[in-house]
Design a protein around this motif. Structure first.
Motif, PDB file in Angstrom:
ATOM      1  N   MET A   1     -13.258   1.328  -4.575  1.00 14.71           N
ATOM      2  CA  MET A   1     -12.206   0.353  -4.311  1.00 14.71           C
ATOM      3  C   MET A   1     -12.405  -0.826  -5.252  1.00 14.71           C
ATOM      4  SD  MET A   1     -10.598  -0.516  -0.841  1.00 14.71           S
ATOM      5  CE  MET A   1      -9.300  -1.637  -0.572  1.00 14.71           C
ATOM      6  N   GLY A   2     -11.311  -1.298  -5.807  1.00 17.52           N
ATOM      7  CA  GLY A   2     -11.357  -2.415  -6.733  1.00 17.52           C
ATOM      8  C   GLY A   2     -11.375  -3.751  -6.018  1.00 17.52           C
ATOM      9  N   ARG A   3     -11.276  -4.789  -6.806  1.00 19.28           N
ATOM     10  CA  ARG A   3     -11.278  -6.151  -6.280  1.00 19.28           C
ATOM     11  C   ARG A   3      -9.872  -6.723  -6.352  1.00 19.28           C
ATOM     12  NH1 ARG A   3     -15.709  -9.511  -9.302  1.00 19.28           N
ATOM     13  NH2 ARG A   3     -13.837 -10.773  -9.365  1.00 19.28           N
ATOM     14  N   GLU A  23      -7.595   1.127  -7.324  1.00 18.64           N
ATOM     15  CA  GLU A  23      -8.477   1.802  -8.275  1.00 18.64           C
ATOM     16  C   GLU A  23      -9.230   0.874  -9.216  1.00 18.64           C
ATOM     17  OE1 GLU A  23      -5.940   4.770 -10.020  1.00 18.64           O
ATOM     18  OE2 GLU A  23      -6.392   6.134  -8.369  1.00 18.64           O
ATOM     19  N   GLY A  24      -8.965  -0.382  -9.168  1.00 12.44           N
ATOM     20  CA  GLY A  24      -9.655  -1.355 -10.011  1.00 12.44           C
ATOM     21  C   GLY A  24      -9.180  -2.731  -9.616  1.00 12.44           C
ATOM     22  N   ASP A  25      -9.457  -3.712 -10.430  1.00 11.69           N
ATOM     23  CA  ASP A  25      -9.054  -5.076 -10.115  1.00 11.69           C
ATOM     24  C   ASP A  25      -7.539  -5.232 -10.217  1.00 11.69           C
ATOM     25  OD1 ASP A  25     -11.748  -5.423  -9.992  1.00 11.69           O
ATOM     26  OD2 ASP A  25     -11.869  -6.917 -11.584  1.00 11.69           O
ATOM     27  N   LYS A  38       1.091   4.180   9.597  1.00  9.79           N
ATOM     28  CA  LYS A  38       0.329   5.316  10.121  1.00  9.79           C
ATOM     29  C   LYS A  38       0.525   6.569   9.274  1.00  9.79           C
ATOM     30  CE  LYS A  38      -0.388   7.930  14.344  1.00  9.79           C
ATOM     31  NZ  LYS A  38       0.047   8.136  15.729  1.00  9.79           N
ATOM     32  N   ASN A  39      -0.595   7.154   8.845  1.00  8.63           N
ATOM     33  CA  ASN A  39      -0.663   8.403   8.083  1.00  8.63           C
ATOM     34  C   ASN A  39      -0.065   8.321   6.682  1.00  8.63           C
ATOM     35  OD1 ASN A  39      -1.949   9.733  10.252  1.00  8.63           O
ATOM     36  ND2 ASN A  39       0.042  10.073  11.197  1.00  8.63           N
ATOM     37  N   ALA A  40       0.260   7.150   6.180  1.00 10.77           N
ATOM     38  CA  ALA A  40       0.819   6.983   4.837  1.00 10.77           C
ATOM     39  C   ALA A  40      -0.294   6.777   3.819  1.00 10.77           C
ATOM     40  CB  ALA A  40       1.779   5.796   4.810  1.00 10.77           C
ATOM     41  N   SER A  41       0.076   6.882   2.531  1.00  6.49           N
ATOM     42  CA  SER A  41      -0.897   6.748   1.452  1.00  6.49           C
ATOM     43  C   SER A  41      -0.323   5.894   0.325  1.00  6.49           C
ATOM     44  CB  SER A  41      -1.253   8.132   0.921  1.00  6.49           C
ATOM     45  OG  SER A  41      -2.079   8.027  -0.213  1.00  6.49           O
ATOM     46  N   LEU A  42      -1.031   4.826  -0.008  1.00  2.00           N
ATOM     47  CA  LEU A  42      -0.644   3.930  -1.103  1.00  2.00           C
ATOM     48  C   LEU A  42      -1.792   3.867  -2.094  1.00  2.00           C
ATOM     49  CD1 LEU A  42       1.043   1.736  -2.549  1.00  2.00           C
ATOM     50  CD2 LEU A  42       0.087   0.088  -0.920  1.00  2.00           C
ATOM     51  N   ARG A  43      -1.480   4.117  -3.383  1.00  2.00           N
ATOM     52  CA  ARG A  43      -2.475   3.995  -4.451  1.00  2.00           C
ATOM     53  C   ARG A  43      -1.964   2.999  -5.471  1.00  2.00           C
ATOM     54  NH1 ARG A  43      -3.374   5.740  -9.477  1.00  2.00           N
ATOM     55  NH2 ARG A  43      -1.650   7.212  -9.539  1.00  2.00           N
ATOM     56  N   ILE A  44      -2.822   2.039  -5.835  1.00  3.45           N
ATOM     57  CA  ILE A  44      -2.501   1.021  -6.833  1.00  3.45           C
ATOM     58  C   ILE A  44      -3.536   1.113  -7.942  1.00  3.45           C
ATOM     59  CG2 ILE A  44      -2.189  -1.434  -7.295  1.00  3.45           C
ATOM     60  CD1 ILE A  44      -1.531  -1.775  -4.290  1.00  3.45           C
ATOM     61  N   GLY A  45      -3.063   1.277  -9.181  1.00  6.30           N
ATOM     62  CA  GLY A  45      -3.944   1.424 -10.323  1.00  6.30           C
ATOM     63  C   GLY A  45      -4.528   0.110 -10.823  1.00  6.30           C
ATOM     64  N   ARG A  59       5.475   4.219   4.236  1.00  5.21           N
ATOM     65  CA  ARG A  59       5.446   5.058   5.431  1.00  5.21           C
ATOM     66  C   ARG A  59       5.168   6.520   5.083  1.00  5.21           C
ATOM     67  NH1 ARG A  59       6.901   2.671   9.991  1.00  5.21           N
ATOM     68  NH2 ARG A  59       7.868   0.626   9.862  1.00  5.21           N
ATOM     69  N   ASP A  60       5.146   6.834   3.772  1.00  2.29           N
ATOM     70  CA  ASP A  60       4.926   8.196   3.307  1.00  2.29           C
ATOM     71  C   ASP A  60       3.882   8.163   2.193  1.00  2.29           C
ATOM     72  OD1 ASP A  60       5.264  10.969   2.920  1.00  2.29           O
ATOM     73  OD2 ASP A  60       6.893  10.655   1.506  1.00  2.29           O
ATOM     74  N   ALA A  61       4.335   7.991   0.932  1.00  2.00           N
ATOM     75  CA  ALA A  61       3.410   7.963  -0.200  1.00  2.00           C
ATOM     76  C   ALA A  61       4.009   7.143  -1.336  1.00  2.00           C
ATOM     77  CB  ALA A  61       3.119   9.374  -0.677  1.00  2.00           C
ATOM     78  N   ILE A  62       3.218   6.207  -1.833  1.00  2.00           N
ATOM     79  CA  ILE A  62       3.583   5.407  -3.002  1.00  2.00           C
ATOM     80  C   ILE A  62       2.394   5.427  -3.945  1.00  2.00           C
ATOM     81  CG2 ILE A  62       4.186   3.115  -3.883  1.00  2.00           C
ATOM     82  CD1 ILE A  62       5.512   2.547  -1.163  1.00  2.00           C
ATOM     83  N   CYS A  63       2.682   5.694  -5.227  1.00  2.00           N
ATOM     84  CA  CYS A  63       1.647   5.716  -6.254  1.00  2.00           C
ATOM     85  C   CYS A  63       2.089   4.798  -7.388  1.00  2.00           C
ATOM     86  CB  CYS A  63       1.454   7.147  -6.747  1.00  2.00           C
ATOM     87  SG  CYS A  63       0.172   7.274  -8.007  1.00  2.00           S
ATOM     88  N   ILE A  64       1.274   3.807  -7.698  1.00  2.00           N
ATOM     89  CA  ILE A  64       1.563   2.836  -8.751  1.00  2.00           C
ATOM     90  C   ILE A  64       0.482   2.980  -9.817  1.00  2.00           C
ATOM     91  CG2 ILE A  64       1.775   0.384  -9.310  1.00  2.00           C
ATOM     92  CD1 ILE A  64       2.619  -0.042  -6.342  1.00  2.00           C
ATOM     93  N   GLY A  65       0.914   3.276 -11.050  1.00  2.00           N
ATOM     94  CA  GLY A  65      -0.022   3.462 -12.146  1.00  2.00           C
ATOM     95  C   GLY A  65      -0.677   2.166 -12.588  1.00  2.00           C
ATOM     96  N   ALA A  66      -1.639   2.278 -13.464  1.00  2.00           N
ATOM     97  CA  ALA A  66      -2.396   1.133 -13.968  1.00  2.00           C
ATOM     98  C   ALA A  66      -1.517   0.197 -14.794  1.00  2.00           C
ATOM     99  CB  ALA A  66      -3.568   1.621 -14.819  1.00  2.00           C
ATOM    100  N   ASP A  67      -1.913  -1.064 -14.838  1.00  2.00           N
ATOM    101  CA  ASP A  67      -1.356  -2.081 -15.732  1.00  2.00           C
ATOM    102  C   ASP A  67       0.137  -2.321 -15.559  1.00  2.00           C
ATOM    103  OD1 ASP A  67      -3.878  -2.583 -16.955  1.00  2.00           O
ATOM    104  OD2 ASP A  67      -3.626  -0.725 -18.091  1.00  2.00           O
TER     105      ASP A  67
END
Length: 153
Positions: A1-3, A23-25, A38-45, A59-67
Motif C-alpha cells: 500500500m502506498g502513502r 499502488e504507490g504515493d 461492500k464487496n467492491a474493488s478500487l485500485r489507484i496507481g 460499488r463494483d470495480a474501478i481501476c485508475i492507472g498510474a500518473d
C-alpha cells in the motif's frame, strides 16, 4: 500500500469485504471523498493527483492507472440507481466497472460513469461526461464526450 499525501481534510470509507489498493504515493486535496462499498474493488496507481472536492464511489470495480491528474470536482461512479416501476431505487443499483488508463488528465467537473473506459494518456475537457468506452487516446469534450483531436506530440 502506498502513502497518501494530503492537503486539508479528506474522507476514505472502505466497507466490510471491500478492497482499496493504493499502488504507490498519491495526493489528495481538501474535500476529496473515496467510498468503496461492500464487496467492491478500487485500485489507484502510483502518482495520481486528486484536486479539491473529487469524489469516487465504487460499488463494483474501478481501476485508475498510474500518473493520472484529476481536476477539481471530478466525479467517478461505477453504478446508477436502478429504475423500476416508474421509481428510482434508493438502495438497488446497476453496475458497470470503470477503467482509467495511465497518464490520463480529467479537467475540472468531469463525470465518469459506469461502463466507461479511458485509454492511457486521454484528456477529458472541463465538464465532460464519459459514459462509455472511448475508442482511442485523444482529447475528448462534451456531454457526452466526443473525440476532438489527437494528442499533440
Amino acid at each position: 500500500m502506498g502513502r497518501i499525501h494530503a492537503n486539508g481534510f479528506f474522507t476514505i470509507e472502505v466497507a466490510r469485504g471491500a478492497t482499496l489498493t493504493i499502488e504507490g504515493d498519491i495526493t489528495l486535496k481538501s474535500g476529496t471523498l473515496i467510498g468503496v462499498r461492500k464487496n467492491a474493488s478500487l485500485r489507484i496507481g502510483e502518482g495520481c493527483f486528486f484536486n479539491r472536492n473529487c469524489t469516487i464511489v465504487c460499488r463494483d470495480a474501478i481501476c485508475i492507472g498510474a500518473d493520472c491528474l484529476f481536476g477539481e470536482s471530478v466525479k467517478i461512479y461505477d453504478h446508477d440507481h436502478r429504475l423500476a416501476g416508474g421509481k428510482v431505487s434508493k438502495s438497488d443499483y446497476t453496475l458497470g466497472s470503470v477503467e482509467i488508463g495511465e497518464g490520463c488528465w480529467l479537467a475540472n467537473d468531469v463525470n465518469v460513469l459506469k461502463g466507461s473506459v479511458l485509454p492511457a494518456n486521454s484528456v477529458v475537457a472541463a465538464k465532460g461526461v464519459v459514459n462509455r468506452p472511448l475508442e482511442h487516446a485523444g482529447i475528448y469534450a462534451g456531454i457526452p464526450v466526443a473525440y476532438k483531436k489527437a494528442l499533440p506530440n
